[in-house]
Structure formats: C-alpha cells, structure tokens
Design an enzyme around this catalytic site. Sequence first.
Site, PDB file in Angstrom:
ATOM      1  N   ASP A  99      30.168  40.388  10.958  1.00  0.00           N
ATOM      2  CA  ASP A  99      28.790  39.887  11.014  1.00  0.00           C
ATOM      3  C   ASP A  99      28.747  38.369  10.929  1.00  0.00           C
ATOM      4  O   ASP A  99      27.925  37.712  11.568  1.00  0.00           O
ATOM      5  CB  ASP A  99      27.911  40.550   9.950  1.00  0.00           C
ATOM      6  CG  ASP A  99      28.421  40.289   8.531  1.00  0.00           C
ATOM      7  OD1 ASP A  99      29.422  39.564   8.380  1.00  0.00           O
ATOM      8  OD2 ASP A  99      27.820  40.821   7.588  1.00  0.00           O
ATOM      9  N   GLY A 100      29.647  37.775  10.128  1.00  0.00           N
ATOM     10  CA  GLY A 100      29.693  36.315  10.067  1.00  0.00           C
ATOM     11  C   GLY A 100      30.145  35.706  11.381  1.00  0.00           C
ATOM     12  O   GLY A 100      29.621  34.670  11.812  1.00  0.00           O
ATOM     13  N   ASP A 154      27.391  44.029  -0.209  1.00  0.00           N
ATOM     14  CA  ASP A 154      28.665  43.875  -0.921  1.00  0.00           C
ATOM     15  C   ASP A 154      28.543  44.300  -2.376  1.00  0.00           C
ATOM     16  O   ASP A 154      29.369  45.060  -2.904  1.00  0.00           O
ATOM     17  CB  ASP A 154      29.143  42.422  -0.851  1.00  0.00           C
ATOM     18  CG  ASP A 154      29.574  42.031   0.544  1.00  0.00           C
ATOM     19  OD1 ASP A 154      29.893  42.919   1.344  1.00  0.00           O
ATOM     20  OD2 ASP A 154      29.593  40.812   0.833  1.00  0.00           O
ATOM     21  N   ASP A 207      32.329  43.214   7.236  1.00  0.00           N
ATOM     22  CA  ASP A 207      31.762  42.039   6.576  1.00  0.00           C
ATOM     23  C   ASP A 207      32.213  40.756   7.262  1.00  0.00           C
ATOM     24  O   ASP A 207      31.489  39.761   7.284  1.00  0.00           O
ATOM     25  CB  ASP A 207      32.187  42.037   5.107  1.00  0.00           C
ATOM     26  CG  ASP A 207      31.469  40.967   4.311  1.00  0.00           C
ATOM     27  OD1 ASP A 207      30.434  40.471   4.786  1.00  0.00           O
ATOM     28  OD2 ASP A 207      31.936  40.623   3.225  1.00  0.00           O
ATOM     29  N   ASP A 239      23.862  40.739   3.534  1.00  0.00           N
ATOM     30  CA  ASP A 239      25.311  40.798   3.392  1.00  0.00           C
ATOM     31  C   ASP A 239      25.715  40.832   1.923  1.00  0.00           C
ATOM     32  O   ASP A 239      26.543  41.654   1.506  1.00  0.00           O
ATOM     33  CB  ASP A 239      25.937  39.596   4.097  1.00  0.00           C
ATOM     34  CG  ASP A 239      27.453  39.596   3.993  1.00  0.00           C
ATOM     35  OD1 ASP A 239      28.081  40.564   4.447  1.00  0.00           O
ATOM     36  OD2 ASP A 239      28.008  38.623   3.461  1.00  0.00           O
ATOM     37  N   ARG A 259      27.835  33.170  13.896  1.00  0.00           N
ATOM     38  CA  ARG A 259      28.248  31.872  14.437  1.00  0.00           C
ATOM     39  C   ARG A 259      28.301  31.895  15.959  1.00  0.00           C
ATOM     40  O   ARG A 259      27.945  30.902  16.605  1.00  0.00           O
ATOM     41  CB  ARG A 259      29.624  31.499  13.868  1.00  0.00           C
ATOM     42  CG  ARG A 259      29.625  31.259  12.375  1.00  0.00           C
ATOM     43  CD  ARG A 259      30.968  30.750  11.894  1.00  0.00           C
ATOM     44  NE  ARG A 259      32.023  31.744  12.096  1.00  0.00           N
ATOM     45  CZ  ARG A 259      32.355  32.674  11.205  1.00  0.00           C
ATOM     46  NH1 ARG A 259      31.687  32.758  10.065  1.00  0.00           N
ATOM     47  NH2 ARG A 259      33.342  33.521  11.459  1.00  0.00           N
TER      48      ARG A 259
END
Length: 305
Positions: free
Chosen positions: A89-90, A111, A86, A107, A94
Amino acid sequence: MSVRTRRQKAAETATADEKPAPTGNGVARATSAQKGAEAGPRENVYLFWPNIVGYARVVLAVASLYYMPLHPRTCSFLYSISCLLDALDGYLARLFHQSTTFGSVLDMVTDRCTTACLLVFLSSAWPRWSIVFQGLISLDLASHYMHMYATLSMGGAGQSHKKVDSSRSWILHKYYTSRTVLFVFCLFNELFFIGLYLLSFSSPKLSPSLLQPPPNIEPMTAQPGNPAHEPPSSLFASPWSAGALELARANKLDSTLPWIITGVSAPIMAIKQFINVVQMVKASNWLVEGDLATRRAARAEGKLA
C-alpha cells in the site's frame, strides 16, 4: 419604477451574468461553474489504490482470526499475506501520488488491531504468560497513539507521524525515514509472534498439556493451551470423518521451523519493543513541552497566576 419592473430588471441582470460574455480577444469569460469544472472532478479517497489494499488487509486479517483456533497453517498464511501487503500500500501511494491521512490512519489501525488480536490468542494459549502479552498490547497501542497525537497536535495537522526530526530522536528518525529499516523491524516483529503461535500447536516442551489432555481431567475446550485440544473423536461422530482428519492434519505440526522463526526474530522483536518505549517517552516529552509553552503564554497574558 414599479416593484415588478425592478424584479424583472434584477432577473435579467442575473441571467446576463450567468452567460459567458466575450472578452476583448474573443475568449469567453468563465463562470464559477466552469471554474469548478476546470479544477477537476471530485476524487473518491475511499477508492484510492492504497486504501483498497488496506481493505484487503482487513479482510485477510479477519479470515485469519476465523481459522486461528484450529487451523494454524491457513491462519499463518492469511495473516502473513495481510502483513506483507503493508509494504504494497505504501508503494502504491507513492506510485499513484495517493498518500492520504485516511490511508495512513487505516494502515496504522490495521497493524495495531491485527497484532493485538494475535497477542490475545497467545494469552489464551499460554495463560501463565498472559500478563506479558497484555503488556505488549498496551505498549504497542499507547506508544503509537501518543506518537500520532503528539505529531498532529505539536507538528501541525499536515504533519505525518513518519516525519521525525533527527534532533528529536535519531533512532525514531532512522526507524521511520528508512523504508528498509521499517519493513525489516515490522516483518520480524510479526514473525516472532507467528512463531509463538505455531509453537502453541507444536511444542509440548513449552506447554506439556498442549497436545495431550492431562490425566484424569476431562478436556473442556478445543482451544490451544490449558485445557488441551479435545481429541477428534470427541468433536466428531467418527474419528475418520473428513472433519476429524482435517482437524488432525491442521494441528499436526513439527516444532523445528517455528523454533527457528521465533529464535531468529526474537532479537529484532526486542529492539522493536525498545523503540516503542522510546517513541512513547519522546511523545510524552513533546506533549509536555506544548503544555509548558501554553502555560507560559497564559501566564504572560494574565490568565494564569
């Protein structure tokens, strides 16, 4: 001019318009097709790197659910990897400038679904506490759905649910704007439930009938909790078969580490649930503000008495 002549002339004019005409400095004028090509190729959002990681998380989560009833080590490993991705992927979103609404929703849905599935299992492992787990599922889903809906309807379609103004809620602002805070709370929240899951295989203190069948009662299922695990001899023809040994090895856990995981993560998990309550209340207030503004506007226009 005859009809045929007019049609021929119109066709010649259209053909001439499609050909690039030289300008004063000798540069050809771009057609609409050329302008479209200059805008760049059409991107496939489904294949953005963050979204590919999201698909991998879904696969790992489904695999962990497959192993959840009888293989706690394998399940915990797969589930933990899915949760840790998790954060990846963020980072990729960016890094490659590939932040998308689809990826954000994927996402969040992943979750919520994975946590809900684990809590459903805990409800079956400990039926006496099922109402607590059901309440946590409901709070998690309601809080995040209302928050995202309020953000999109009140903040605009391009507004991210993670952009919370400090004037609206300082705790939500801190929670969503600090990636470290968000990661720590999500990590320890999941660790708490993983710890409870492992305890369902290792702590007779919590459930005395967990590892040993109740006396004079025939076990009915291989699920943890009540009724207890069937002995390997009742599941396999030979208690020394590969399947029986694997089952015994998977279920034989020491409760020390699960107790430590659960105890350390419990305070942060409790704060996380408090944040969910705050998020739901703030989202409700925001939606009500929009309803009141809509009614005032309608009353001013004479549409509402």
